[in-house]
Design a protein around this motif. Sequence first.
Motif, PDB file in Angstrom:
ATOM      1  N   GLN A 489      36.485  48.000  52.796  1.00 37.14           N
ATOM      2  CA  GLN A 489      35.937  46.827  52.137  1.00 37.14           C
ATOM      3  C   GLN A 489      37.586  46.739  51.055  1.00 37.14           C
ATOM      4  OE1 GLN A 489      33.575  44.886  50.926  1.00 37.14           O
ATOM      5  NE2 GLN A 489      32.635  45.741  53.432  1.00 37.14           N
ATOM      6  N   VAL A 490      37.927  48.166  50.425  1.00 36.24           N
ATOM      7  CA  VAL A 490      39.246  47.460  49.222  1.00 36.24           C
ATOM      8  C   VAL A 490      40.947  47.474  50.198  1.00 36.24           C
ATOM      9  CG1 VAL A 490      40.867  48.798  48.267  1.00 36.24           C
ATOM     10  CG2 VAL A 490      38.462  49.375  47.967  1.00 36.24           C
ATOM     11  N   LEU A 491      40.831  47.876  51.934  1.00 37.86           N
ATOM     12  CA  LEU A 491      41.740  47.099  52.073  1.00 37.86           C
ATOM     13  C   LEU A 491      41.592  45.676  52.978  1.00 37.86           C
ATOM     14  CD1 LEU A 491      41.853  50.105  54.983  1.00 37.86           C
ATOM     15  CD2 LEU A 491      44.079  49.357  52.472  1.00 37.86           C
ATOM     16  N   LEU A 492      40.169  45.446  52.903  1.00 37.01           N
ATOM     17  CA  LEU A 492      39.607  43.879  52.878  1.00 37.01           C
ATOM     18  C   LEU A 492      40.413  42.896  51.794  1.00 37.01           C
ATOM     19  CD1 LEU A 492      38.712  41.672  54.483  1.00 37.01           C
ATOM     20  CD2 LEU A 492      36.313  42.358  53.954  1.00 37.01           C
ATOM     21  N   ALA A 493      40.203  43.916  50.844  1.00 40.74           N
ATOM     22  CA  ALA A 493      40.594  42.412  49.688  1.00 40.74           C
ATOM     23  C   ALA A 493      41.678  42.377  49.712  1.00 40.74           C
ATOM     24  CB  ALA A 493      39.981  42.931  48.391  1.00 40.74           C
ATOM     25  N   LEU A 494      42.388  43.441  49.945  1.00 38.33           N
ATOM     26  CA  LEU A 494      43.746  43.203  49.391  1.00 38.33           C
ATOM     27  C   LEU A 494      44.401  42.110  51.039  1.00 38.33           C
ATOM     28  CD1 LEU A 494      45.212  47.269  49.528  1.00 38.33           C
ATOM     29  CD2 LEU A 494      45.214  45.633  47.512  1.00 38.33           C
ATOM     30  N   GLY A 495      44.104  41.975  51.959  1.00 40.22           N
ATOM     31  CA  GLY A 495      44.232  41.462  52.886  1.00 40.22           C
ATOM     32  C   GLY A 495      44.472  40.266  52.733  1.00 40.22           C
ATOM     33  N   GLU A 496      42.766  39.966  51.872  1.00 43.27           N
ATOM     34  CA  GLU A 496      42.478  38.998  51.942  1.00 43.27           C
ATOM     35  C   GLU A 496      43.567  38.363  50.814  1.00 43.27           C
ATOM     36  OE1 GLU A 496      37.397  38.819  52.327  1.00 43.27           O
ATOM     37  OE2 GLU A 496      38.328  39.329  50.413  1.00 43.27           O
ATOM     38  N   ALA A 497      44.145  39.062  49.926  1.00 41.78           N
ATOM     39  CA  ALA A 497      44.522  38.230  48.459  1.00 41.78           C
ATOM     40  C   ALA A 497      46.080  37.907  49.144  1.00 41.78           C
ATOM     41  CB  ALA A 497      44.792  39.699  47.877  1.00 41.78           C
ATOM     42  N   ILE A 498      46.520  39.219  50.030  1.00 39.43           N
ATOM     43  CA  ILE A 498      47.775  38.950  49.999  1.00 39.43           C
ATOM     44  C   ILE A 498      47.738  37.351  51.219  1.00 39.43           C
ATOM     45  CG2 ILE A 498      49.730  39.974  51.587  1.00 39.43           C
ATOM     46  CD1 ILE A 498      48.845  42.457  50.764  1.00 39.43           C
TER      47      ILE A 498
END
Length: 657
Positions: A489-498
């Motif tokens: 979930q955290v990696l996903l949030a980073l990927g979505e933001a970048i």
Amino acid sequence: MTGLVDLDELARRENEQTEWKENVADVDNVVATLSAFANDLQNLGGGYVVCGVREEKDEHGFPRLRRIGLTSNRLKEIEGSVLGLCRTNVSPPITPLVEEIEIGDPRLRILVFLQPATGSAHTFRKRSDGAKHYVRVSRETREARNGTLKDLLVRKGALEPWDRRPCNGATEAELDLIALREFLQRMGRFSAEQGVAPYLSPDYPLSTLVPSLLVAEPLTGVLRPRNFAVLLFGRNPQRFIPGAVTMFSIYPGTDRSDRHAERHELDGNLVEQALKLKELLDVQSYTAYDKADPKAPNAIRYPPNALYEALGNALAHRDYELVDPTRLTVFADRIEISSPGPLPTGVDIEALRAGNAPPKWRNQALAWFFTRLQLAQGEGQGIPTILRAMREEGNPPPVFDADQIRVVVTLPAHPRHAVLRDLRAAEQALVLGDLERARSQVEGVLDRDPLNFRAVQLFAEVHQARRDSAAVAAWARARLDELGGLPSQVLLALGEAIGSEQTTDEGRHLAIHLLDRAATGRLQEDTVRRIVLALRRAGDDERAFSLLDGQLLARPEWASNPLMLQLRGDTLIGMARRCREMATKPEVAPTTRARAWREFGSYLDRAEHDLRAALVLSADTRLREQITNSIAVVDQLRQEERPPEDAEPGAADGDTR
């Protein structure tokens, strides 16, 4: 001269026991100090007044004594005046011992008065003033007033301890006999045959430490409940003891400036108050879970044992002659428990902080009942219990403060809960659109805990709202080797933001890398959908399709999920568009363009198949509308483009048709 005094030895002792006088300008001050030594509030055994010695400091700033001495006439004058005032103006009289010490000059001697502690509370009437009690406080002689005077009188037996005294105006009818019976049952001291009647006799002490509940007035014989009985079993203790109230307040912030505080005013008897306060404190003692900490995943905000002990101490050992209430105040990062009145005489604050203070009861009867009712630990165990409980649960150590007005214990919350508080503040700022405050809050948490899961996720969400993909990309690149341990979930949030539309090619590659890491293991449906959408936004429909297709194969039940089928259909449309883009580039080899056209058609066919299946399975009006729009896109793509003559569908490498 008897040789009882060694000046060098006195100089090495604590100065609380010694008063140095050079010329003795005021004999009254000498007698006041001698009466203070006789009163011996600090339990030092008495003290010395040395006349004819000057206190100085050496070249290094350390104290030293200079032996000045007194002439024979002056010595006799001082001795006579002091001893005379000790007989006539001190009550009861005192008789200090007298010692003369030679100093090498036959014309001069030092005069020393030795006053042992006595069992009485002495007053001294100065020639210009009325009779007063004097005590030693550190190196000074002071008049005993208020609480200090009460402590002195109680210590000397001239005044009964407050909790044992009769409660003025109260009668036997003030006691709630049902409450008394209930508490006796809880303590295992109730007999159904005898009932509560024996406990209402003035000749029936509850133990060697606790007198009877009632006492007869000397003149009238009227039975009066003692103060401790009214506090514990009274129907309305506040009628007679106004300070027997507790204020419980909750502030959402870290100080009292917030106007939206929750307040509870608790009255009734002390046991009722204690039980209600324990319920209120239990609400604050919740657990924060952190699965990233395998050694201590559960962190309780406040150890219950520490809370209960601090509460019991505040209620049992406060000064009830003061009208101030006991106060328990909950802040976002701590709980403060304030008990009116100073520390009992003889209790050192530093020893208290270290948990080494000897047991000292201000209200012995109250403390005895609290222990028997399991509202507090046994004698001398309360502070060590608080210290140990806070230490074992990982909380910062408690803070003990005391002055002449109150004693305060502050219990800090577990650090993990402080982080949660800051994260909640950041979440609130984010939903209110205060992006700068949200950024500041979450970055403050990351400064203390760089890989806090929720903080990293919130950091990504805040910067995504700020449309600042570069800040997230820079943060992630700096910690790329450490990010593998973060949840999907955290990696996903980073990927979505970048991987937003504003990012660079380098940012897209980083986003895809993070999303690839997020797409491992068994994922929830919502997580799969978010990763697929993020990959598509980053321009990688092929990875998005591969992930989605693999998940549908691994989860056969998803094959009838219209949301997943619609998503795969839309992903296939994206791949078809990529093929069309390649097929229409004139610089590309004809055979490659032909292959791209074939794949273009194949992807559209598969997309239409998934979308029509989703349309049949979906009962949601909005979803059906979206699916219908996607089918229309498929039809439009088929009609918009036709392959050029040199790249007819079917022409491929080695095709000789």
